[in-house]
Design a protein around this motif. Structure first.
Motif, PDB file in Angstrom:
ATOM      1  N   ALA A  40       0.749  -1.492  -0.404  1.00  0.00           N
ATOM      2  CA  ALA A  40      -0.070  -0.084   0.084  1.00  0.00           C
ATOM      3  C   ALA A  40       0.786   1.479   0.006  1.00  0.00           C
ATOM      4  O   ALA A  40       0.211   2.099  -0.708  1.00  0.00           O
ATOM      5  N   ASP A  41       2.090   1.433   0.350  1.00  0.00           N
ATOM      6  CA  ASP A  41       3.014   2.281   0.222  1.00  0.00           C
ATOM      7  C   ASP A  41       3.328   3.190  -1.237  1.00  0.00           C
ATOM      8  O   ASP A  41       3.261   2.213  -2.297  1.00  0.00           O
ATOM      9  N   ALA A  42       3.130   4.201  -1.508  1.00  0.00           N
ATOM     10  CA  ALA A  42       3.428   4.589  -2.525  1.00  0.00           C
ATOM     11  C   ALA A  42       3.787   4.116  -3.694  1.00  0.00           C
ATOM     12  O   ALA A  42       3.380   4.249  -4.859  1.00  0.00           O
ATOM     13  N   GLN A  43       5.220   4.236  -3.003  1.00  0.00           N
ATOM     14  CA  GLN A  43       6.076   4.516  -3.992  1.00  0.00           C
ATOM     15  C   GLN A  43       6.081   2.994  -4.483  1.00  0.00           C
ATOM     16  O   GLN A  43       6.126   2.587  -5.619  1.00  0.00           O
ATOM     17  N   VAL A  44       6.254   1.562  -3.601  1.00  0.00           N
ATOM     18  CA  VAL A  44       5.975   0.158  -4.069  1.00  0.00           C
ATOM     19  C   VAL A  44       4.524   0.584  -4.383  1.00  0.00           C
ATOM     20  O   VAL A  44       4.869  -0.675  -5.740  1.00  0.00           O
ATOM     21  N   ALA A  45       3.730   0.909  -4.842  1.00  0.00           N
ATOM     22  CA  ALA A  45       2.375   0.570  -5.127  1.00  0.00           C
ATOM     23  C   ALA A  45       2.525   0.681  -6.992  1.00  0.00           C
ATOM     24  O   ALA A  45       2.553   0.303  -7.847  1.00  0.00           O
ATOM     25  N   ARG A  46       3.661   2.247  -6.619  1.00  0.00           N
ATOM     26  CA  ARG A  46       4.200   2.686  -8.006  1.00  0.00           C
ATOM     27  C   ARG A  46       4.531   2.082  -8.868  1.00  0.00           C
ATOM     28  O   ARG A  46       4.550   1.701 -10.207  1.00  0.00           O
ATOM     29  N   LEU A  47       5.611   1.347  -8.324  1.00  0.00           N
ATOM     30  CA  LEU A  47       6.732  -0.163  -8.562  1.00  0.00           C
ATOM     31  C   LEU A  47       5.626  -0.806  -9.325  1.00  0.00           C
ATOM     32  O   LEU A  47       6.226  -1.778  -9.963  1.00  0.00           O
TER      33      LEU A  47
END
Length: 111
Positions: A40-47
Motif C-alpha cells: 500500500a506504500d505509494a512508492q511501492v504501489a507505483r513500482l
C-alpha cells in the motif's frame, strides 16, 4: 471493489489453509499485515503497476523490505503474487485472511 475481492479470494483461502495446516495463523496474520502495508506504500504501489519494472524485481524489493520474519514460505507467496500480477491485491488478501482467521477462531469484531 468486488473485483479486488474476487481476485484476492483464492490467495486468501490458500494461505489460510497453509497457515491452518501449519497451526500458524498468528504468524501468517502478521506477515500478511506487513505485506499489505508494504504494497500500500505509494512508492511501492507505483513500482507494482509500472510495466517497465520486472515483477521479479518488485517481488525482491517487497521481500527485502519485509525482512527475515517473512520466511521462505512468505517469500514464495510474494513471488507467486508477483508472477500473477497480484501484488497490488495484498491489502485485500490480508483483510480476507483476517475474516477467515476470525471465523476459525470463533471471534467477532465489535464496533
Amino acid at each position: 471493489m468486488s473485483e479486488l475481492s474476487t481476485l484476492a479470494r483464492p490467495y486468501a483461502e490458500a494461505v489460510f489453509r497453509l497457515a491452518q495446516g501449519e497451526n500458524d495463523l498468528a504468524a501468517w496474520s502478521e506477515r500478511l499485515q506487513s505485506l499489505a502495508l508494504i504494497a500500500a506504500d505509494a512508492q511501492v504501489a507505483r513500482l507494482i503497476v509500472d510495466p517497465a519494472v520486472a515483477a521479479e524485481r518488485v517481488a525482491d524489493l517487497v521481500i527485502e523490505v519485509a525482512g527475515a520474519g517473512l520466511g521462505e514460505r512468505g517469500a514464495n507467496f510474494v513471488k507467486v503474487l508477483a508472477e500473477n500480477d497480484r501484488l497490488s491485491v495484498l491489502p485485500e488478501i490480508a483483510a480476507q485472511f483476517e475474516t477467515l482467521k476470525a471465523s476459525a477462531e470463533g471471534t467477532l469484531e465489535a464496533t
